[in-house]
Design a protein around this motif. Structure first.
Motif, PDB file in Angstrom:
ATOM      1  N   THR A 156     -21.923 -19.606  35.975  1.00 33.42           N
ATOM      2  CA  THR A 156     -22.298 -18.198  36.111  1.00 33.42           C
ATOM      3  C   THR A 156     -21.487 -17.556  37.234  1.00 33.42           C
ATOM      4  O   THR A 156     -20.581 -18.168  37.791  1.00 33.42           O
ATOM      5  CB  THR A 156     -23.792 -18.080  36.437  1.00 33.42           C
ATOM      6  N   ALA A 157     -21.823 -16.325  37.562  1.00 35.22           N
ATOM      7  CA  ALA A 157     -21.160 -15.625  38.668  1.00 35.22           C
ATOM      8  C   ALA A 157     -21.899 -15.822  39.978  1.00 35.22           C
ATOM      9  O   ALA A 157     -21.512 -15.255  41.006  1.00 35.22           O
ATOM     10  CB  ALA A 157     -21.052 -14.135  38.349  1.00 35.22           C
ATOM     11  N   ASN A 158     -22.964 -16.647  39.964  1.00 31.62           N
ATOM     12  CA  ASN A 158     -23.777 -16.879  41.162  1.00 31.62           C
ATOM     13  C   ASN A 158     -23.351 -18.146  41.875  1.00 31.62           C
ATOM     14  O   ASN A 158     -23.194 -19.206  41.262  1.00 31.62           O
ATOM     15  CB  ASN A 158     -25.258 -16.989  40.774  1.00 31.62           C
ATOM     16  N   ALA A 211     -13.124 -18.760  30.005  1.00 34.52           N
ATOM     17  CA  ALA A 211     -12.828 -18.442  31.401  1.00 34.52           C
ATOM     18  C   ALA A 211     -13.303 -17.030  31.678  1.00 34.52           C
ATOM     19  O   ALA A 211     -13.447 -16.213  30.750  1.00 34.52           O
ATOM     20  CB  ALA A 211     -11.335 -18.567  31.682  1.00 34.52           C
ATOM     21  N   THR A 212     -13.565 -16.733  32.926  1.00 31.53           N
ATOM     22  CA  THR A 212     -13.971 -15.383  33.297  1.00 31.53           C
ATOM     23  C   THR A 212     -13.381 -15.050  34.664  1.00 31.53           C
ATOM     24  O   THR A 212     -12.891 -15.920  35.380  1.00 31.53           O
ATOM     25  CB  THR A 212     -15.504 -15.243  33.314  1.00 31.53           C
ATOM     26  N   TRP A 213     -13.456 -13.747  35.014  1.00 29.91           N
ATOM     27  CA  TRP A 213     -12.864 -13.282  36.273  1.00 29.91           C
ATOM     28  C   TRP A 213     -13.831 -13.481  37.433  1.00 29.91           C
ATOM     29  O   TRP A 213     -15.020 -13.163  37.327  1.00 29.91           O
ATOM     30  CB  TRP A 213     -12.502 -11.805  36.169  1.00 29.91           C
ATOM     31  N   TYR A 214     -13.310 -14.014  38.519  1.00 27.10           N
ATOM     32  CA  TYR A 214     -14.073 -14.197  39.752  1.00 27.10           C
ATOM     33  C   TYR A 214     -13.282 -13.606  40.910  1.00 27.10           C
ATOM     34  O   TYR A 214     -12.047 -13.652  40.921  1.00 27.10           O
ATOM     35  CB  TYR A 214     -14.325 -15.680  40.028  1.00 27.10           C
ATOM     36  N   LYS A 215     -13.999 -13.091  41.907  1.00 25.81           N
ATOM     37  CA  LYS A 215     -13.355 -12.660  43.149  1.00 25.81           C
ATOM     38  C   LYS A 215     -13.144 -13.884  44.029  1.00 25.81           C
ATOM     39  O   LYS A 215     -14.085 -14.634  44.291  1.00 25.81           O
ATOM     40  CB  LYS A 215     -14.244 -11.642  43.875  1.00 25.81           C
ATOM     41  N   ARG A 216     -11.916 -14.086  44.509  1.00 24.35           N
ATOM     42  CA  ARG A 216     -11.580 -15.303  45.213  1.00 24.35           C
ATOM     43  C   ARG A 216     -10.765 -15.031  46.474  1.00 24.35           C
ATOM     44  O   ARG A 216     -10.075 -14.027  46.580  1.00 24.35           O
ATOM     45  CB  ARG A 216     -10.757 -16.228  44.300  1.00 24.35           C
TER      46      ARG A 216
END
Length: 257
Positions: free
Chosen positions: A101-103, A165-170
């Motif tokens: 997830t995004a968490n 795949a998905t976009w994440y802030k890194r």
């Protein structure tokens, strides 16, 4: 040796101008952070410009350590469930469907610890120039977050591959096989690569830096999914390898500007 440019803050000014006056691929910076002596290498310049879901327009230098910072596992069990995003290295929560997830997990990931321990103290704020600016650039990256255990991979078996795949802030990631070798070796699908689709110039100019630094053989993880149980890695035997439960070196990359 451009350590003095970090000390006096001129490093960031030369990067921000986009001219990179007196900054070259292969230049290095020496720091001692939390009692660890580190050599940081300029791996490339502006190589991620205009990449990502949110267009990266900031001039930057891509930094890697000359050798792995620590050793750690990708996961504590023999699995790649949740992909690279759901690994213990990155630390996003994995749902019951096996998809990251995004968490973030409450404890975060190994890369979060490396960022706060070894990178932010030296590059987060330029104390010399008293500008109170975080010089570590946040970017958007496409990370694998789901696998299918039945998919055929480059072992030529139905042993699993990344399927999403998905976009994440890194701010910090492992390198991809393409970043290092200039091509894929064991990467299971196109989802593994994301914006990390170009070989770093430092490895074009000094291919021996892929596997070694000053005669020291290097073994470290890469971000690519290989199968339902294995991630890609550079091995000390100087070949493109894979592994699962071993503690391999962590040689990540980040962008400064």
């Amino acid at each position: 040796d451009i350590t003095s440019k970090l000390t006096d803050g001129s490093l960031f000014k030369e990067i921000e101008s986009g001219k990179f006056d007196d900054i070259f691929v292969g230049d290095y910076i020496k720091t001692t952070t939390n009692k660890k002596n580190i050599i940081w290498l300029i791996a490339d310049l502006d190589n991620y410009l205009h990449s990502g879901f949110e267009d990266l327009t900031q001039h930057h230098a891509t930094i890697i350590p000359a050798a792995p910072l620590i050793n750690a596992q990708m996961n504590s069990t023999n699995t790649t469930a949740g992909g690279y995003a759901g690994s213990a290295m990155v630390g996003y929560e994995v749902g019951e469907d096996g998809k990251a997830t995004a968490n973030k997990k409450s404890e975060g990931g190994t890369l979060d610890t490396i960022l706060s321990t070894y990178i932010e103290p030296d590059f987060g704020v330029s104390n010399a120039s008293n500008d109170n600016t975080d010089h570590i650039i946040e970017y958007s990256n496409l990370l694998t977050n789901q696998i299918d255990k039945t998919m055929t991979n480059r072992f030529s078996t139905s042993g699993g591959a990344s399927i999403n795949a998905t976009w994440y802030k890194r701010k910090l990631d492992l390198m991809s096989e393409v970043n290092v070798y200039g091509t894929i070796a064991w990467s299971s699908s196109g989802y593994d690569t994301g914006i990390d689709n170009c070989q770093y110039t430092i490895f074009k100019l000094k291919p021996d830096f892929i596997n070694s630094y000053k005669t020291q053989a290097l073994t470290y993880w890469l971000k690519d999914i290989v199968s339902s149980s294995r991630f890609s890695a550079v091995t000390g035997y100087r070949y493109s390898g894979t592994n699962s439960l071993s503690e391999y070196g962590i040689r990540p990359r980040f962008l400064i500007g």
